[in-house]
Enzyme design. Structure first.
Site, PDB file in Angstrom:
ATOM      1  N   LYS A 174      45.567 -54.852 -72.319  1.00  0.00           N
ATOM      2  CA  LYS A 174      45.293 -54.338 -73.673  1.00  0.00           C
ATOM      3  C   LYS A 174      45.727 -55.363 -74.715  1.00  0.00           C
ATOM      4  O   LYS A 174      45.020 -55.620 -75.685  1.00  0.00           O
ATOM      5  CB  LYS A 174      45.992 -52.984 -73.877  1.00  0.00           C
ATOM      6  CG  LYS A 174      45.296 -51.870 -73.108  1.00  0.00           C
ATOM      7  CD  LYS A 174      46.103 -50.598 -72.988  1.00  0.00           C
ATOM      8  CE  LYS A 174      45.400 -49.650 -72.011  1.00  0.00           C
ATOM      9  NZ  LYS A 174      46.172 -48.465 -71.677  1.00  0.00           N
ATOM     10  N   ASP A 186      43.594 -43.330 -78.164  1.00  0.00           N
ATOM     11  CA  ASP A 186      43.266 -42.911 -76.793  1.00  0.00           C
ATOM     12  C   ASP A 186      42.395 -41.649 -76.803  1.00  0.00           C
ATOM     13  O   ASP A 186      41.798 -41.301 -75.782  1.00  0.00           O
ATOM     14  CB  ASP A 186      44.560 -42.613 -76.013  1.00  0.00           C
ATOM     15  CG  ASP A 186      44.901 -43.710 -75.015  1.00  0.00           C
ATOM     16  OD1 ASP A 186      43.997 -44.490 -74.659  1.00  0.00           O
ATOM     17  OD2 ASP A 186      46.068 -43.774 -74.589  1.00  0.00           O
ATOM     18  N   GLN A 229      51.517 -45.647 -72.996  1.00  0.00           N
ATOM     19  CA  GLN A 229      50.991 -45.855 -71.649  1.00  0.00           C
ATOM     20  C   GLN A 229      51.461 -44.719 -70.738  1.00  0.00           C
ATOM     21  O   GLN A 229      52.662 -44.473 -70.612  1.00  0.00           O
ATOM     22  CB  GLN A 229      51.470 -47.228 -71.121  1.00  0.00           C
ATOM     23  CG  GLN A 229      50.855 -47.631 -69.799  1.00  0.00           C
ATOM     24  CD  GLN A 229      49.340 -47.804 -69.849  1.00  0.00           C
ATOM     25  OE1 GLN A 229      48.803 -48.376 -70.784  1.00  0.00           O
ATOM     26  NE2 GLN A 229      48.649 -47.286 -68.846  1.00  0.00           N
TER      27      GLN A 229
END
Ligand code: NAP
Length: 278
Positions: free
Chosen positions: A52, A119, A96
């Site tokens: 990322k 997300d 995460q």
């Protein structure tokens, strides 16, 4: 021979488009910043986090890394998210997953403000998708839609079957196919006569989390098959939820693993970061 949907190439196209957009913003004095929070040092999570960061660097998005030890308290983690919510320089916040057991993931997801929820996991983002309002969409299913569209595969009017009903893949995938005017069925582990349903699909999206489970007996001749799964087989080679060698000769188009859906997830995360900046 099936048409092989090239996720690597399509994700590169998307990242290049975003890079151009970000350069225009930068010239106007605007900057984007993605904050990535990792708890512990799980090797798989570290690989995802690094990928990322690399994608951010490529596109020109700043990334801010926040690393906590595995024994961080839930209160400390939530406090950091609230601080990032208030930070005007930060456009996107990503935690995460998975998190250690002593931390409530749902609480963490709900603490990220929906405007920075790149997300697309916040209940408000999920609700917005269900009722056709604007909001961030979970990156993997959004990537599947891009793969189909950029490969010239029409969704409207098609019989679409999604195998799997998880909150991050199956359910948002079904909502997105519906938004594109597909006729959608979801199957799961309790579905009776599952092959009768999957064999109706013009577009079959497989997200069951079972290596090579879906062979040609699940698939209609000439269907489009999208494999979301990612695993390592007994020879440590990457494979999907679809038995690619068995299915490929029977279908119109298929995504490989690796190089299909996988690279799209990060590309769509970057797209969400740029939209957040916009
Ligand atoms: P998950 O949370 O484990 O969900 C799996 C779903 O498949 C569940 O809804 C389950 O049904 C259903 N299922 C399990 N066995 C089945 C069977 N025998 N027949 C029919 N349905 C069955 O998995 P996920 O998070 O959605 O992920 C799915 C796969 O995609 C995994 O391989 C994961 O590694 C991969 N993935 C890839 C990416 C990427 O970037 N490429 C991103 C996310 C996930 P129940 O609900 O009834 O249990």
């Amino acid at each position: 021979m099936a048409y092989i949907i090239d996720g690597k190439k399509i994700s590169k196209e998307i990242k290049d488009e975003l890079k151009e957009k970000v350069a225009v913003f930068k010239a106007q004095g605007k900057a984007a910043c993605l904050a990535v929070i990792q708890v512990g040092e799980d090797p798989a999570s570290s690989v995802y986090v690094n990928n990322k960061k690399k994608a951010c660097e490529y596109i020109g998005i700043d990334s801010l890394s926040v690393q906590f030890p595995p024994n961080v308290t839930e209160a400390e983690l939530l406090g950091k998210i609230e601080e990032l919510n208030r930070d005007e320089k930060v456009n996107g916040i990503l935690v995460q997953l998975p998190l250690p057991k002593h931390i409530d993931e749902d609480k963490v997801i709900k603490t990220i403000m929906p405007e920075k929820d790149v997300d697309g996991f916040h209940p408000q983002s999920v609700g917005a998708l269900s009722i056709g309002q604007k909001g961030f969409v979970s990156c993997t299913p959004a990537g599947v839609i891009e793969l189909l569209e950029r490969s010239g595969i029409e969704i409207e009017g098609k019989e679409c079957v999604v195998m799997g009903r998880s909150n991050i893949v199956g359910k948002p995938m079904a909502m997105l196919l519906l938004r594109e005017n597909g006729t959608v069925t979801i199957t799961h582990s309790k579905t009776a006569n599952i092959k009768e349903i999957t064999k109706r699909a013009d577009i079959l999206v497989v997200a069951v989390g079972k290596p090579k489970m879906v062979d040609s007996s699940y698939v209609k001749e000439g269907a489009v098959v999208i494999d979301v799964g990612i695993h390592r087989d007994q020879n440590n080679k990457l494979c999907g939820d679809v038995d690619y060698a068995d299915v490929e000769p029977h279908v119109q188009a298929i995504t490989p693993v690796p190089g299909g859906v996988g690279p799209m997830t990060i590309a769509m995360l970057m797209k969400n970061c740029v939209s957040s900046m916009e």
